[in-house]
Design a protein around this motif. Structure first.
Motif, PDB file in Angstrom:
ATOM      1  N   THR A   1       0.814  -1.230   0.000  1.00 11.80           N
ATOM      2  CA  THR A   1       0.000   0.000   0.000  1.00 11.80           C
ATOM      3  C   THR A   1       0.842   1.273   0.000  1.00 11.80           C
ATOM      4  O   THR A   1       0.300   2.363  -0.061  1.00 11.80           O
ATOM      5  N   ARG A   3       3.333   4.172  -1.383  1.00  9.58           N
ATOM      6  CA  ARG A   3       3.737   4.813  -2.629  1.00  9.58           C
ATOM      7  C   ARG A   3       4.589   6.027  -2.318  1.00  9.58           C
ATOM      8  O   ARG A   3       4.316   6.756  -1.351  1.00  9.58           O
ATOM      9  N   ASP A  58       3.492   9.556  -0.560  1.00 10.45           N
ATOM     10  CA  ASP A  58       2.400   9.438   0.409  1.00 10.45           C
ATOM     11  C   ASP A  58       2.810  10.032   1.756  1.00 10.45           C
ATOM     12  O   ASP A  58       3.954   9.887   2.190  1.00 10.45           O
TER      13      ASP A  58
END
Length: 372
Positions: free
Chosen positions: A84, A86, A89
């Motif tokens: 999850t 990236r 982020d």
């Protein structure tokens, strides 16, 4: 020239290759600056950082230090194993250690989330709010609930009434009230019943204001007894007596309805002081005896179903709520009938003739031999 001479001073030359002092000075300054940057954030503090690199084993996060902190890649995988994280982020992290043995800054996303949840729990508890959670398993004395942390829901706090099959609730999401918590021990106790009671109390006031004799309402079957149905009208219960369930014959209330059924009822009476409500279902339809005189005049042939037998005859339902009696003496011209079971059985569909009708007493005399 002696020592007191004030002439031109001697010119001292420096060795350009001798920079060791500056090196130490620069190194000291660098370390001081580095340490100063660390002072602004303490171990155990939750901060927001930006993901700058996603590697095979670690995710690097910039939190404003001279070097990035690292988080194990496993903290960024969902239950299905999908990554999850990236680059770019924003993520809340906990500074676990300023530097490990290798000089790396150790961060944790999961621990930061748990700390934030405890803060949320404290805020919700103090403000008497609600928290959403998913029931994940049955445990001794109740259920385990995932609210971001594991919490305990006692069996007595699951619903307004005892729940027979708590396993059926596993996997369902609900809102809960936090009854108590202890961060040090990691204990959180929840209640769903407290919210349901508050909701029921609110509904009760609304229902009481709208209740009056003759009202037609919708309710849910809450309980079934030998003598009738208890209906939840919204915060207040009413009783449909077995005699008010149908114009026809009812052996047991469970033959017609089951718990959880949504049904329409009519208020027959309401004692506001005692908060007792009598309800009816059959009253929603006209009394079938109302036009029996027109439908079943003497001499009319009617077809019905045998619903019961007695020593003196057979009762036949000619329509729901209207039954007639075939006396044993009206069963055959040729046979001496000692018991109606010699001629008919319960469930038989028979053709009969109306011999007598008394609408006031709701009685119809039928003959079987008259249609032979």
């Amino acid at each position: 020239m002696d020592a007191g001479d004030t002439g031109s001073p001697a010119i001292q030359t420096e060795n350009p290759s001798d920079t060791s002092g500056d090196d130490f000075s620069d190194s000291d300054n660098f370390m001081k600056l580095y340490e100063e940057s660390l002072k602004s954030i303490q171990e155990g503090e939750v901060i927001t950082g930006e993901i700058v690199q996603v590697g095979k084993e670690y995710v690097l996060v910039d939190i404003g230090y001279k070097s990035e902190g690292q988080i194990p890649i496993g903290e960024f995988k969902d239950p299905d194993g999908n990554l999850t994280a990236r680059v770019g982020d924003q993520v809340e992290v906990l500074l676990e250690r300023e530097a490990d043995d290798e000089g790396a800054i150790i961060l944790s996303k999961e621990k930061a989330a748990k700390i934030k949840i405890w803060d949320d729990i404290k805020d919700i508890y103090e403000n008497e709010g609600v928290i959403k959670g998913t029931i994940v398993s049955r445990v001794k004395g109740g259920l385990s609930v995932d609210i971001g942390l594991q919490a305990f829901l006692p069996g007595s706090q699951v619903d307004l009434r005892p729940v027979r099959d708590m396993d059926a609730l596993v996997g369902t999401e609900h809102e809960f009230k936090i009854v108590k918590y202890n961060k040090r021990r990691g204990n959180i106790v929840l209640s769903r019943r407290a919210l349901l009671e508050a909701e029921r109390l609110s509904l009760r006031e609304k229902t009481l204001n709208s209740l009056e004799e003759g009202s037609i309402l919708t309710g849910v079957v809450k309980n079934i007894t030998d003598y009738g149905l208890f209906i939840d009208l919204g915060g207040i219960d009413g009783l449909v007596h077995i005699t008010d369930m149908s114009w026809g014959r009812v052996g047991h209330p469970s033959e017609i309805h089951k718990i959880g059924d949504e049904i329409t009822v009519k208020v027959l009476s309401f004692d506001r002081e005692r908060e007792r409500v009598s309800l009816g279902i059959k009253q929603l339809a006209p009394d079938p005896w109302g036009n029996a005189e027109e439908k079943y005049p003497v001499g009319t042939r009617v077809t019905g179903r045998v619903v019961s037998l007695t020593d003196y005859g057979a009762f036949v339902e000619v329509e729901e709520g209207v039954e007639g009696l075939i006396h044993v003496s009206e069963m055959s011209w040729t046979r001496k009938v000692r018991h109606p079971s010699q001629i008919v059985s319960v469930g038989d569909v028979v053709d009969t003739m109306v011999l007598n009708l008394d609408v006031g007493r709701k009685r119809i005399s039928l003959g079987l031999k008259q249609v032979e």
